[in-house]
Motif scaffolding. Structure first.
Motif, PDB file in Angstrom:
ATOM      1  N   ALA A 180       6.786  -8.112  -5.514  1.00 29.67           N
ATOM      2  CA  ALA A 180       5.457  -7.562  -6.070  1.00 29.67           C
ATOM      3  C   ALA A 180       4.786  -7.191  -5.176  1.00 29.67           C
ATOM      4  CB  ALA A 180       4.777  -9.082  -6.621  1.00 29.67           C
ATOM      5  N   GLN A 181       5.126  -7.435  -3.710  1.00 32.30           N
ATOM      6  CA  GLN A 181       4.244  -6.887  -2.429  1.00 32.30           C
ATOM      7  C   GLN A 181       4.839  -5.704  -1.597  1.00 32.30           C
ATOM      8  OE1 GLN A 181       1.136  -8.185  -1.992  1.00 32.30           O
ATOM      9  NE2 GLN A 181       1.385  -9.520  -3.667  1.00 32.30           N
ATOM     10  N   SER A 241       6.062  -1.867  -0.837  1.00 34.42           N
ATOM     11  CA  SER A 241       5.538  -0.708  -0.859  1.00 34.42           C
ATOM     12  C   SER A 241       3.824  -0.975  -0.463  1.00 34.42           C
ATOM     13  CB  SER A 241       5.555   0.051  -2.054  1.00 34.42           C
ATOM     14  OG  SER A 241       7.094   0.381  -2.228  1.00 34.42           O
ATOM     15  N   ARG A 242       3.718  -1.861   0.259  1.00 35.41           N
ATOM     16  CA  ARG A 242       2.082  -2.118   0.722  1.00 35.41           C
ATOM     17  C   ARG A 242       1.901  -2.088   2.270  1.00 35.41           C
ATOM     18  NH1 ARG A 242      -0.679  -6.079  -3.486  1.00 35.41           N
ATOM     19  NH2 ARG A 242       0.213  -5.137  -5.431  1.00 35.41           N
ATOM     20  N   GLY A 243       3.037  -1.680   2.684  1.00 36.89           N
ATOM     21  CA  GLY A 243       2.900  -1.666   4.463  1.00 36.89           C
ATOM     22  C   GLY A 243       3.449  -3.094   5.182  1.00 36.89           C
ATOM     23  N   LEU A 244       3.766  -4.123   4.395  1.00 37.65           N
ATOM     24  CA  LEU A 244       3.875  -5.482   4.972  1.00 37.65           C
ATOM     25  C   LEU A 244       5.372  -5.420   5.908  1.00 37.65           C
ATOM     26  CD1 LEU A 244       3.105  -7.780   1.606  1.00 37.65           C
ATOM     27  CD2 LEU A 244       1.661  -7.286   3.988  1.00 37.65           C
ATOM     28  N   GLY A 245       6.339  -4.665   5.188  1.00 40.24           N
ATOM     29  CA  GLY A 245       7.422  -4.573   6.110  1.00 40.24           C
ATOM     30  C   GLY A 245       7.326  -4.104   7.458  1.00 40.24           C
ATOM     31  N   SER A 246       6.485  -2.856   7.355  1.00 43.51           N
ATOM     32  CA  SER A 246       5.976  -2.073   8.777  1.00 43.51           C
ATOM     33  C   SER A 246       5.175  -3.177   9.604  1.00 43.51           C
ATOM     34  CB  SER A 246       5.326  -1.155   8.222  1.00 43.51           C
ATOM     35  OG  SER A 246       6.203  -0.037   7.793  1.00 43.51           O
ATOM     36  N   GLN A 247       4.302  -4.039   9.059  1.00 39.38           N
ATOM     37  CA  GLN A 247       3.648  -4.964   9.762  1.00 39.38           C
ATOM     38  C   GLN A 247       4.398  -6.081  10.264  1.00 39.38           C
ATOM     39  OE1 GLN A 247       0.206  -6.752   7.669  1.00 39.38           O
ATOM     40  NE2 GLN A 247      -0.319  -4.763   6.750  1.00 39.38           N
TER      41      GLN A 247
END
Length: 97
Positions: free
Chosen positions: A22-23, A25-31
């Protein structure tokens, strides 16, 4: 184990990161990867190594965007039935490039 590999003293081995569906494609992996890179620098590692399975191309693309390079690929077609993947790419992010 088939996936066991020796670890260098100056290398951080990242066993994996996970972001809930659900989370994504929001940039969390990059963060998360940016925090890993900060940790590597602060703790004087020279590289980060991880393995990504062939059934997760989005993760592989994320790692490539963050400067990881494929250093080897292992193929085991016979394990697909048991593990759900048939090959693994070892990827390294190096601070010494």
């Amino acid at each position: 184990m088939v996936l066991d590999r020796p670890i260098k003293n100056d290398e951080l081995v990242l066993d994996g990161i996970a972001v809930s569906a659900a989370q994504r494609s929001r940039g969390l992996g990059s963060q998360l990867l940016n925090h890993v890179k900060e940790f590597v620098i602060e703790n004087r590692y020279q590289s980060v190594r991880l393995d990504v399975v062939n059934t997760n191309p989005k993760a592989k693309a994320l790692y490539l965007r963050h400067g990881f390079k494929v250093t080897s690929e292992d193929h085991w077609p016979s394990i697909y039935r048991s593990f759900g993947f048939s090959s693994v790419a070892t990827m390294v992010y190096s601070l010494t490039n």
